[in-house]
Design a protein around this motif. Structure first.
Motif, mmCIF file in Angstrom:
data_model
loop_
_atom_site.group_PDB
_atom_site.id
_atom_site.type_symbol
_atom_site.label_atom_id
_atom_site.label_comp_id
_atom_site.label_asym_id
_atom_site.label_seq_id
_atom_site.Cartn_x
_atom_site.Cartn_y
_atom_site.Cartn_z
ATOM 1 N N SER A 119 0.843 -1.200 0.000
ATOM 2 C CA SER A 119 0.000 0.000 0.000
ATOM 3 C C SER A 119 0.877 1.250 0.000
ATOM 4 O O SER A 119 2.078 1.183 0.287
ATOM 5 C CB SER A 119 -0.897 0.021 1.245
ATOM 6 N N GLU A 120 0.258 2.371 -0.268
ATOM 7 C CA GLU A 120 0.973 3.646 -0.206
ATOM 8 C C GLU A 120 1.453 3.895 1.230
ATOM 9 O O GLU A 120 2.577 4.357 1.445
ATOM 10 C CB GLU A 120 0.060 4.785 -0.658
ATOM 11 N N GLU A 121 0.612 3.581 2.201
ATOM 12 C CA GLU A 121 0.965 3.784 3.604
ATOM 13 C C GLU A 121 2.183 2.951 4.000
ATOM 14 O O GLU A 121 3.058 3.426 4.729
ATOM 15 C CB GLU A 121 -0.217 3.436 4.521
ATOM 16 N N GLU A 122 2.239 1.714 3.525
ATOM 17 C CA GLU A 122 3.381 0.869 3.842
ATOM 18 C C GLU A 122 4.665 1.449 3.234
ATOM 19 O O GLU A 122 5.709 1.470 3.876
ATOM 20 C CB GLU A 122 3.160 -0.558 3.319
ATOM 21 N N ALA A 123 4.586 1.940 2.002
ATOM 22 C CA ALA A 123 5.750 2.554 1.355
ATOM 23 C C ALA A 123 6.202 3.783 2.131
ATOM 24 O O ALA A 123 7.401 3.990 2.337
ATOM 25 C CB ALA A 123 5.427 2.913 -0.091
ATOM 26 N N ARG A 124 5.268 4.599 2.582
ATOM 27 C CA ARG A 124 5.610 5.798 3.362
ATOM 28 C C ARG A 124 6.247 5.437 4.703
ATOM 29 O O ARG A 124 7.174 6.085 5.158
ATOM 30 C CB ARG A 124 4.367 6.656 3.607
ATOM 31 N N ARG A 125 5.746 4.382 5.327
ATOM 32 C CA ARG A 125 6.303 3.940 6.614
ATOM 33 C C ARG A 125 7.722 3.390 6.436
ATOM 34 O O ARG A 125 8.609 3.665 7.236
ATOM 35 C CB ARG A 125 5.399 2.869 7.229
ATOM 36 N N ALA A 126 7.947 2.639 5.367
ATOM 37 C CA ALA A 126 9.248 2.010 5.136
ATOM 38 C C ALA A 126 10.307 3.007 4.664
ATOM 39 O O ALA A 126 11.485 2.841 4.966
ATOM 40 C CB ALA A 126 9.110 0.885 4.116
ATOM 41 N N ALA A 127 9.879 4.017 3.924
ATOM 42 C CA ALA A 127 10.824 5.007 3.379
ATOM 43 C C ALA A 127 10.209 6.401 3.508
ATOM 44 O O ALA A 127 9.800 7.004 2.516
ATOM 45 C CB ALA A 127 11.142 4.682 1.919
ATOM 46 N N PRO A 128 10.132 6.928 4.736
ATOM 47 C CA PRO A 128 9.412 8.184 4.963
ATOM 48 C C PRO A 128 9.998 9.386 4.224
ATOM 49 O O PRO A 128 9.282 10.362 3.977
ATOM 50 C CB PRO A 128 9.478 8.379 6.481
#
Length: 133
Positions: free
Chosen positions: A70-79
């Motif tokens: 998800s977009e949220e997972e990508a943001r969490r992994a690479a803020p």
């Protein structure tokens, strides 16, 4: 059919997968945030990273990582990076700081001299590992 190569460490995977050293900290952060069980060599696309938990594999290449659920997972992994949708797979990806898609604005810093292992004569990774580890 040959068995895929399994990397013994993330350092080895990034070194042999031709991930530029400018992206090592980014990739290390992503792998830690997602929780990766196994890293495989992938001839046409860098590194295949299999998760410890359920979810799509991550595909780590020279200039990007894709396979976020998800977009949220990508943001969490690479803020620090802007996620983008992979419309073919319904997943998400991020572009690494050093990549081949620059429009001329990116600059590459000179790489510091690396230590060579006196036993296997390969360049040691940033974590000090080499092919004899």
């Amino acid at each position: 059919m040959t068995e895929p190569t399994i990397y013994s460490s993330l350092g080895e995977a990034m070194r042999l997968g031709n991930i530029p050293w400018e992206n090592h900290a980014t990739v290390e952060g992503i792998v830690e945030a997602i929780g990766i069980e196994t890293l495989y060599a992938h001839n046409s696309y860098g590194i295949r990273a299999v998760r410890q938990e359920a979810g799509p594999d991550l595909w780590i290449a020279y200039g990007n990582t894709s396979g976020f659920a998800s977009e949220e997972e990508a943001r969490r992994a690479a803020p620090e990076l802007q996620p983008w949708p992979d419309r073919k797979k319904g997943e998400w990806g991020v572009t690494h700081p050093e990549n081949k898609n620059r429009d001329g604005g990116g600059t590459r810093r000179e790489r510091p001299a690396a230590e060579t292992c006196p036993h296997c004569f390969t360049e040691k990774a940033s974590d000090g590992s080499c092919l004899c580890d």
